[in-house]
Design a protein around this motif. Structure first.
Motif, PDB file in Angstrom:
ATOM      1  N   VAL A  18      20.045 -62.119  53.551  1.00  0.00           N
ATOM      2  CA  VAL A  18      20.958 -61.199  54.227  1.00  0.00           C
ATOM      3  C   VAL A  18      20.541 -59.785  53.838  1.00  0.00           C
ATOM      4  CG1 VAL A  18      22.968 -62.704  54.425  1.00  0.00           C
ATOM      5  CG2 VAL A  18      22.601 -61.399  52.325  1.00  0.00           C
ATOM      6  N   ALA A  19      21.059 -58.810  54.553  1.00  0.00           N
ATOM      7  CA  ALA A  19      20.721 -57.418  54.275  1.00  0.00           C
ATOM      8  C   ALA A  19      21.987 -56.584  54.275  1.00  0.00           C
ATOM      9  CB  ALA A  19      19.738 -56.893  55.330  1.00  0.00           C
ATOM     10  N   SER A  20      21.868 -55.388  53.753  1.00  0.00           N
ATOM     11  CA  SER A  20      22.972 -54.431  53.852  1.00  0.00           C
ATOM     12  C   SER A  20      22.400 -53.033  53.726  1.00  0.00           C
ATOM     13  CB  SER A  20      24.032 -54.664  52.773  1.00  0.00           C
ATOM     14  OG  SER A  20      23.599 -54.177  51.517  1.00  0.00           O
ATOM     15  N   THR A  58      27.060 -64.323  57.315  1.00  0.00           N
ATOM     16  CA  THR A  58      27.204 -62.873  57.459  1.00  0.00           C
ATOM     17  C   THR A  58      28.615 -62.488  57.882  1.00  0.00           C
ATOM     18  OG1 THR A  58      26.330 -62.970  59.734  1.00  0.00           O
ATOM     19  CG2 THR A  58      24.768 -62.497  57.957  1.00  0.00           C
ATOM     20  N   GLU A  59      29.275 -63.332  58.678  1.00  0.00           N
ATOM     21  CA  GLU A  59      30.647 -63.026  59.070  1.00  0.00           C
ATOM     22  C   GLU A  59      31.607 -63.222  57.903  1.00  0.00           C
ATOM     23  OE1 GLU A  59      31.813 -65.119  62.578  1.00  0.00           O
ATOM     24  OE2 GLU A  59      30.688 -63.781  63.902  1.00  0.00           O
ATOM     25  N   LYS A  60      31.330 -64.188  57.057  1.00  0.00           N
ATOM     26  CA  LYS A  60      32.206 -64.458  55.917  1.00  0.00           C
ATOM     27  C   LYS A  60      32.268 -63.266  54.976  1.00  0.00           C
ATOM     28  CE  LYS A  60      32.854 -67.816  52.118  1.00  0.00           C
ATOM     29  NZ  LYS A  60      34.196 -68.302  52.500  1.00  0.00           N
ATOM     30  N   TYR A  61      31.128 -62.569  54.813  1.00  0.00           N
ATOM     31  CA  TYR A  61      31.067 -61.481  53.834  1.00  0.00           C
ATOM     32  C   TYR A  61      30.791 -60.112  54.451  1.00  0.00           C
ATOM     33  CZ  TYR A  61      31.067 -65.303  50.527  1.00  0.00           C
ATOM     34  OH  TYR A  61      31.413 -66.424  49.818  1.00  0.00           O
ATOM     35  N   ASP A  62      30.850 -60.020  55.792  1.00  0.00           N
ATOM     36  CA  ASP A  62      30.585 -58.739  56.461  1.00  0.00           C
ATOM     37  C   ASP A  62      29.242 -58.157  56.045  1.00  0.00           C
ATOM     38  OD1 ASP A  62      32.581 -58.407  58.273  1.00  0.00           O
ATOM     39  OD2 ASP A  62      33.918 -57.319  56.951  1.00  0.00           O
ATOM     40  N   LEU A  63      28.222 -59.008  56.002  1.00  0.00           N
ATOM     41  CA  LEU A  63      26.874 -58.565  55.686  1.00  0.00           C
ATOM     42  C   LEU A  63      26.040 -58.496  56.957  1.00  0.00           C
ATOM     43  CD1 LEU A  63      26.396 -60.636  52.425  1.00  0.00           C
ATOM     44  CD2 LEU A  63      26.553 -58.151  52.592  1.00  0.00           C
ATOM     45  N   LEU A  64      24.843 -57.943  56.830  1.00  0.00           N
ATOM     46  CA  LEU A  64      23.965 -57.802  57.980  1.00  0.00           C
ATOM     47  C   LEU A  64      22.936 -58.925  57.986  1.00  0.00           C
ATOM     48  CD1 LEU A  64      23.325 -53.956  57.825  1.00  0.00           C
ATOM     49  CD2 LEU A  64      25.212 -55.195  58.901  1.00  0.00           C
ATOM     50  N   PRO A  65      22.643 -59.471  59.146  1.00  0.00           N
ATOM     51  CA  PRO A  65      21.683 -60.575  59.229  1.00  0.00           C
ATOM     52  C   PRO A  65      20.253 -60.096  59.035  1.00  0.00           C
ATOM     53  CG  PRO A  65      22.377 -59.932  61.413  1.00  0.00           C
ATOM     54  CD  PRO A  65      23.200 -59.122  60.458  1.00  0.00           C
ATOM     55  N   ALA A  66      19.400 -61.010  58.615  1.00  0.00           N
ATOM     56  CA  ALA A  66      17.989 -60.691  58.398  1.00  0.00           C
ATOM     57  C   ALA A  66      17.116 -61.193  59.530  1.00  0.00           C
ATOM     58  CB  ALA A  66      17.519 -61.312  57.085  1.00  0.00           C
ATOM     59  N   THR A  67      17.732 -61.745  60.573  1.00  0.00           N
ATOM     60  CA  THR A  67      16.979 -62.299  61.690  1.00  0.00           C
ATOM     61  C   THR A  67      17.265 -61.521  62.972  1.00  0.00           C
ATOM     62  OG1 THR A  67      18.764 -63.864  62.195  1.00  0.00           O
ATOM     63  CG2 THR A  67      17.014 -64.615  60.696  1.00  0.00           C
ATOM     64  N   THR A  68      16.317 -61.576  63.901  1.00  0.00           N
ATOM     65  CA  THR A  68      16.480 -60.878  65.177  1.00  0.00           C
ATOM     66  C   THR A  68      17.655 -61.435  65.957  1.00  0.00           C
ATOM     67  OG1 THR A  68      14.121 -60.380  65.275  1.00  0.00           O
ATOM     68  CG2 THR A  68      15.342 -60.283  67.336  1.00  0.00           C
ATOM     69  N   PHE A 127      12.513 -63.346  61.792  1.00  0.00           N
ATOM     70  CA  PHE A 127      12.889 -62.351  60.795  1.00  0.00           C
ATOM     71  C   PHE A 127      12.703 -60.943  61.357  1.00  0.00           C
ATOM     72  CE2 PHE A 127      11.480 -65.731  57.667  1.00  0.00           C
ATOM     73  CZ  PHE A 127      12.768 -66.067  57.280  1.00  0.00           C
ATOM     74  N   LEU A 128      13.615 -60.039  61.020  1.00  0.00           N
ATOM     75  CA  LEU A 128      13.437 -58.634  61.384  1.00  0.00           C
ATOM     76  C   LEU A 128      12.155 -58.108  60.740  1.00  0.00           C
ATOM     77  CD1 LEU A 128      17.090 -57.354  60.936  1.00  0.00           C
ATOM     78  CD2 LEU A 128      15.840 -57.500  63.090  1.00  0.00           C
ATOM     79  N   GLY A 129      11.352 -57.390  61.509  1.00  0.00           N
ATOM     80  CA  GLY A 129      10.032 -56.964  61.070  1.00  0.00           C
ATOM     81  C   GLY A 129       9.992 -56.265  59.723  1.00  0.00           C
ATOM     82  N   PRO A 130      10.809 -55.216  59.518  1.00  0.00           N
ATOM     83  CA  PRO A 130      10.755 -54.515  58.226  1.00  0.00           C
ATOM     84  C   PRO A 130      11.103 -55.413  57.042  1.00  0.00           C
ATOM     85  CG  PRO A 130      11.902 -53.197  59.864  1.00  0.00           C
ATOM     86  CD  PRO A 130      11.714 -54.552  60.467  1.00  0.00           C
TER      87      PRO A 130
END
Length: 432
Positions: free
Chosen positions: A150-152, A347-357, A130-133
């Motif tokens: 997911v993130a955005s 994330t590719e399906k919805y153009d979202l940002l991943p939550a993992t490194t 997981f991304l630290g923040p």
């Protein structure tokens, strides 16, 4: 992602599915045979129409997991973002919590000791990815219960043709760089004079009012919490922000025919893709929706009150596992769900940002290739400010904002009074 990340809109239909066929929704968390466990999963729909519903993702994911894990069945109920949090709350209250929920907030359930911790569920490899923040934002009292899905981040979208026709930018539609709210106001006035139906869409309807509000508060030098992470909802900068929206944007007829408190995010997105909106705040999913309708658009950071740099808003949507007695099976499913190929598929399906490194690294590589428009969203993610999701009171505070924040920008609205009411309730629920 609702802040919903993200909090995104979809149809209101409830979709109950197994790995292969649609079924009725049965009792949650039951055994279907001597050694067979059925995991019940509740998830949010990120699509904006039946054709791109999240149903297909979950169906494929469940099928792949079941194939790799004989003896564990998965049934997923997919709800729209406008109702999924409430549906899970109803299930929990009725004593029928799902095994896994993918929704907008986790901390109230964690505080009530209803969730397994990430450490109890995940392999070391998955937990460390997981991304630290985002991992930190998933903690209550230093223990992670919320797993980011997911993130955005958010940017200001503008219709290049509408702004060019109104004389805001050149005929090539490029290069607009507004810095302050005065720039936004001036552009919106020109759009109004050019008979654009909605110069600036301001969705403060209950779908995602907490996100739109936070974006403006951050741009005004405020936010939901202060540097000590105490609620500061009724701070002077926040009051001034909503007074600007009331007087300069709504009061001058620059936000279109629908009252902001009754305008939902997806309705604003739909109007943008129809060429009826000059400007609005949007997340990455709007990229595909606008491109599919042939809208030429630009994206810039939301200008700030005085033109100085302020942090952007980030949103993460959360996964949690309830204490249903299926800890091991839920952990296996989550490890499978967070495999890089499955993260990338969503994330590719919805153009979202991943939550993992691993997902973030893959997206960084892609921004120079097949997804260059995601680069500004991705760049803003590490330094962005998230909702105060670690507070057990946040779910209630978010609901309070959804119900009341639209009143602040009505003609004669009283931002100070409304914010004081929300803040008083929030502090009482989260004493420090």
């Amino acid at each position: 992602m609702k802040g919903r990340y993200l909090s995104l809109a979809a149809s209101g239909a409830v979709l109950c599915l197994t790995a292969v066929t649609l079924t009725g929704c049965g009792a949650l968390g039951g055994l279907t045979g001597d050694n067979e466990v059925t995991l019940r999963v509740v998830a949010a729909d990120y699509g904006d129409n039946p054709q791109n519903s999240s149903e297909s993702y979950w169906k494929d994911l469940a099928a792949g997991f079941e194939k790799a894990n004989p003896g564990i069945k998965v049934e997923v109920s997919v709800y729209s973002w406008s109702e999924v949090d409430a549906k899970v709350a109803e299930m929990v209250k009725a004593g029928k919590a799902p095994d896994i929920a993918q929704i907008g907030a986790y901390s109230d359930y964690a505080a009530a000791d209803k969730l397994y911790s990430a450490e109890e569920l995940l392999s070391v490899k998955t937990e460390a990815d997981f991304l630290g923040p985002l991992a930190d934002a998933g903690k209550v009292k230093q223990i992670q219960y919320g797993m980011p899905f997911v993130a955005s981040t958010r940017l200001l979208f503008y219709n290049e043709k509408l702004l060019a026709d109104a004389g805001v930018i050149g005929k090539d539609g490029k290069g607009w760089q507004p810095k302050s709210w005065a720039d936004l106001e001036a552009a919106a006035k020109k759009l109004k004079a050019a008979n654009v139906p909605t110069p600036f869409a301001l969705p403060l309807g209950r779908e995602e009012a907490q996100a739109e509000t936070m974006m403006w508060m951050l741009a005004g030098g405020g936010g939901y919490t202060n540097n000590e992470e105490s609620y500061s909802i009724d701070s002077a900068p926040n009051i001034k922000t909503l007074e600007f929206l009331r007087d300069k944007m709504v009061g001058q007829g620059l936000t279109g025919p629908v009252e902001p408190g009754k305008l939902d995010r997806q309705a604003a997105f739909d109007a943008f893709t129809k060429g009826e909106v000059g400007m609005l705040n949007g997340h990455p999913t709007l990229l595909k929706q606008a491109e599919a309708k042939g809208v030429k658009f630009g994206m810039v950071p939301l200008p700030t009150a005085d033109g100085s740099d302020k942090p952007a808003m980030g949103v993460a949507d959360w996964v949690m596992a309830f204490k249903t007695g299926h800890r091991q099976q839920s952990g296996k499913f989550l490890d499978f769900m967070y495999q890089p190929k499955n993260v990338t598929a969503f994330t590719e399906k919805y153009d979202l940002l991943p939550a993992t490194t691993t997902g973030y690294q893959a997206k960084q590589a892609a921004t120079g290739g097949n997804a260059p428009q995601l680069k500004p969203f991705l760049t803003a993610l590490p330094g962005s400010r998230l909702y105060p999701v670690g507070k057990k009171s946040w779910a209630g505070v978010s609901e309070d904002i959804k119900q009341n924040i639209g009143k602040t920008v009505q003609p004669g609205g009283q931002p100070a009074k409304v914010l004081e009411g929300i803040a008083t309730t929030a502090r009482a629920a989260d004493p420090r």
